[in-house]
Scaffold this motif. Structure first.
Motif, PDB file in Angstrom:
ATOM      1  N   ASN A   1       0.833  -1.216   0.000  1.00 36.44           N
ATOM      2  CA  ASN A   1       0.000   0.000   0.000  1.00 36.44           C
ATOM      3  C   ASN A   1       0.863   1.261   0.000  1.00 36.44           C
ATOM      4  O   ASN A   1       0.567   2.250   0.681  1.00 36.44           O
ATOM      5  CB  ASN A   1      -0.947   0.006   1.202  1.00 36.44           C
ATOM      6  N   GLY A   2       1.970   1.194  -0.749  1.00 39.56           N
ATOM      7  CA  GLY A   2       2.846   2.347  -0.916  1.00 39.56           C
ATOM      8  C   GLY A   2       3.873   2.555   0.170  1.00 39.56           C
ATOM      9  O   GLY A   2       4.683   3.480   0.080  1.00 39.56           O
ATOM     10  N   LYS A   3       3.891   1.704   1.200  1.00 39.07           N
ATOM     11  CA  LYS A   3       4.842   1.846   2.297  1.00 39.07           C
ATOM     12  C   LYS A   3       5.793   0.651   2.344  1.00 39.07           C
ATOM     13  O   LYS A   3       5.357  -0.486   2.169  1.00 39.07           O
ATOM     14  CB  LYS A   3       4.102   1.969   3.630  1.00 39.07           C
ATOM     15  N   LYS A   4       7.066   0.925   2.593  1.00 38.66           N
ATOM     16  CA  LYS A   4       8.049  -0.152   2.632  1.00 38.66           C
ATOM     17  C   LYS A   4       7.781  -1.088   3.809  1.00 38.66           C
ATOM     18  O   LYS A   4       7.578  -0.649   4.936  1.00 38.66           O
ATOM     19  CB  LYS A   4       9.466   0.422   2.755  1.00 38.66           C
ATOM     20  N   VAL A   5       7.797  -2.380   3.507  1.00 36.79           N
ATOM     21  CA  VAL A   5       7.669  -3.403   4.543  1.00 36.79           C
ATOM     22  C   VAL A   5       8.806  -4.396   4.332  1.00 36.79           C
ATOM     23  O   VAL A   5       8.940  -4.968   3.256  1.00 36.79           O
ATOM     24  CB  VAL A   5       6.312  -4.136   4.468  1.00 36.79           C
ATOM     25  N   ASP A   6       9.655  -4.561   5.353  1.00 35.47           N
ATOM     26  CA  ASP A   6      10.808  -5.451   5.209  1.00 35.47           C
ATOM     27  C   ASP A   6      10.727  -6.659   6.155  1.00 35.47           C
ATOM     28  O   ASP A   6      11.735  -7.234   6.533  1.00 35.47           O
ATOM     29  CB  ASP A   6      12.114  -4.689   5.435  1.00 35.47           C
ATOM     30  N   ILE A   7       9.505  -7.044   6.508  1.00 36.47           N
ATOM     31  CA  ILE A   7       9.284  -8.196   7.379  1.00 36.47           C
ATOM     32  C   ILE A   7       8.656  -9.316   6.546  1.00 36.47           C
ATOM     33  O   ILE A   7       7.475  -9.217   6.157  1.00 36.47           O
ATOM     34  CB  ILE A   7       8.363  -7.840   8.559  1.00 36.47           C
ATOM     35  N   PRO A   8       9.393 -10.375   6.237  1.00 37.42           N
ATOM     36  CA  PRO A   8       8.869 -11.447   5.380  1.00 37.42           C
ATOM     37  C   PRO A   8       7.585 -12.086   5.894  1.00 37.42           C
ATOM     38  O   PRO A   8       6.742 -12.508   5.101  1.00 37.42           O
ATOM     39  CB  PRO A   8      10.014 -12.467   5.353  1.00 37.42           C
TER      40      PRO A   8
ATOM     41  N   SER B   1      -3.299  -8.546   3.811  1.00 37.19           N
ATOM     42  CA  SER B   1      -4.749  -8.613   3.942  1.00 37.19           C
ATOM     43  C   SER B   1      -5.423  -8.425   2.592  1.00 37.19           C
ATOM     44  O   SER B   1      -4.815  -7.924   1.633  1.00 37.19           O
ATOM     45  CB  SER B   1      -5.245  -7.530   4.916  1.00 37.19           C
ATOM     46  N   VAL B   2      -6.680  -8.834   2.516  1.00 35.21           N
ATOM     47  CA  VAL B   2      -7.464  -8.650   1.296  1.00 35.21           C
ATOM     48  C   VAL B   2      -7.498  -7.166   0.924  1.00 35.21           C
ATOM     49  O   VAL B   2      -7.675  -6.302   1.791  1.00 35.21           O
ATOM     50  CB  VAL B   2      -8.890  -9.198   1.484  1.00 35.21           C
ATOM     51  N   ASN B   3      -7.287  -6.886  -0.350  1.00 35.92           N
ATOM     52  CA  ASN B   3      -7.250  -5.539  -0.949  1.00 35.92           C
ATOM     53  C   ASN B   3      -5.930  -4.810  -0.732  1.00 35.92           C
ATOM     54  O   ASN B   3      -5.771  -3.681  -1.203  1.00 35.92           O
ATOM     55  CB  ASN B   3      -8.406  -4.656  -0.457  1.00 35.92           C
ATOM     56  N   ASP B   4      -4.972  -5.425  -0.046  1.00 39.46           N
ATOM     57  CA  ASP B   4      -3.635  -4.836   0.031  1.00 39.46           C
ATOM     58  C   ASP B   4      -2.967  -4.910  -1.334  1.00 39.46           C
ATOM     59  O   ASP B   4      -3.087  -5.905  -2.052  1.00 39.46           O
ATOM     60  CB  ASP B   4      -2.771  -5.579   1.055  1.00 39.46           C
ATOM     61  N   VAL B   5      -2.241  -3.840  -1.670  1.00 38.33           N
ATOM     62  CA  VAL B   5      -1.508  -3.786  -2.941  1.00 38.33           C
ATOM     63  C   VAL B   5      -0.015  -3.937  -2.644  1.00 38.33           C
ATOM     64  O   VAL B   5       0.555  -3.167  -1.871  1.00 38.33           O
ATOM     65  CB  VAL B   5      -1.767  -2.459  -3.686  1.00 38.33           C
ATOM     66  N   VAL B   6       0.585  -4.938  -3.260  1.00 36.14           N
ATOM     67  CA  VAL B   6       2.017  -5.205  -3.079  1.00 36.14           C
ATOM     68  C   VAL B   6       2.736  -4.801  -4.358  1.00 36.14           C
ATOM     69  O   VAL B   6       2.345  -5.211  -5.459  1.00 36.14           O
ATOM     70  CB  VAL B   6       2.260  -6.697  -2.781  1.00 36.14           C
ATOM     71  N   SER B   7       3.775  -3.962  -4.222  1.00 39.78           N
ATOM     72  CA  SER B   7       4.468  -3.465  -5.406  1.00 39.78           C
ATOM     73  C   SER B   7       5.968  -3.392  -5.178  1.00 39.78           C
ATOM     74  O   SER B   7       6.447  -3.539  -4.050  1.00 39.78           O
ATOM     75  CB  SER B   7       3.934  -2.078  -5.789  1.00 39.78           C
TER      76      SER B   7
END
Length: 203
Positions: free
Chosen positions: A124-131, A136-142
């Motif tokens: 959802n446009g924010k960096k996530v570095d936890i594998p 969740s449903v409707n989350d956008v991964v890019s």
């Protein structure tokens, strides 16, 4: 960060299923030798405990997790309203590293975990570095903008048609994908009997 480090192809041959997704994972160089070994194993009677343990090992191998992680997900699944085995697989399927793998940014769960832990993935446009982050449903991964020019990742995302699953909607122009709904058990691209694994942990 703890991770599985055993030889992937050897693990696939031991489990009898292609848990790493590589087309050559189950191919062997010495056909006669391995055919004889398989025949010898076929004559052995496997206990119920052995069958249950094998299925648990398959699940751990498919998702690249260790025993402690498996136990944690099992406890979460046991409290779910769904069947424990199905809830367990759904939770594992929606891990960020696995979603990155299913999208096709990476050719293996190990490569996907590396992309996440090195900060190349946005949720959802924010960096996530936890594998282990739960998508969740409707989350956008890019992918991060700077990572999109990587030729290997570009080839993976645009060339791996076999990675398509019905619960993930890809946007190739934006190098992104959305989890549009929870996966159904029959849609999960894994060959495992989760009921046996649950029986083992329920003792």
């Amino acid at each position: 960060m703890a991770t599985r480090r055993e030889p992937r192809f050897k693990l696939c041959r031991h489990l009898g299923v292609n848990v790493c997704g590589h087309p050559k994972a189950l191919k062997r160089s010495d056909v006669k030798k391995n055919a004889a070994a398989a025949a010898a194993r076929a004559g052995q009677k496997v206990s119920q405990y052995g069958l249950q343990l094998m299925e648990k090992q398959k699940i751990k191998a498919y998702y690249g997790i260790l025993e402690r992680q498996f136990a944690r997900y099992f406890e979460i699944a046991r409290k779910s309203q769904e069947m424990t085995g199905v809830a367990l697989l759904k939770a594992l399927e929606c891990r960020l590293d696995n979603i990155v793998y299913r999208i096709g940014f990476a050719r293996s769960i190990r490569q996907a975990r590396q992309l996440v832990s090195h900060g190349h993935i946005l949720v959802n446009g924010k960096k996530v570095d936890i594998p282990s982050f739960g998508v969740s449903v409707n989350d956008v991964v890019s992918l991060k903008e700077a990572t999109r020019t990587n030729p290997l990742i570009d080839a993976n995302f645009n060339g791996l048609v076999s990675f398509s699953v019905p619960y993930i909607e890809k946007d190739k122009a934006q190098f992104s994908a959305k989890l549009i709904r929870e996966p159904l058990r029959e849609e999960l691209p894994i060959d495992v009997n989760e009921i046996l694994a649950v029986e083992l942990y329920s003792k």
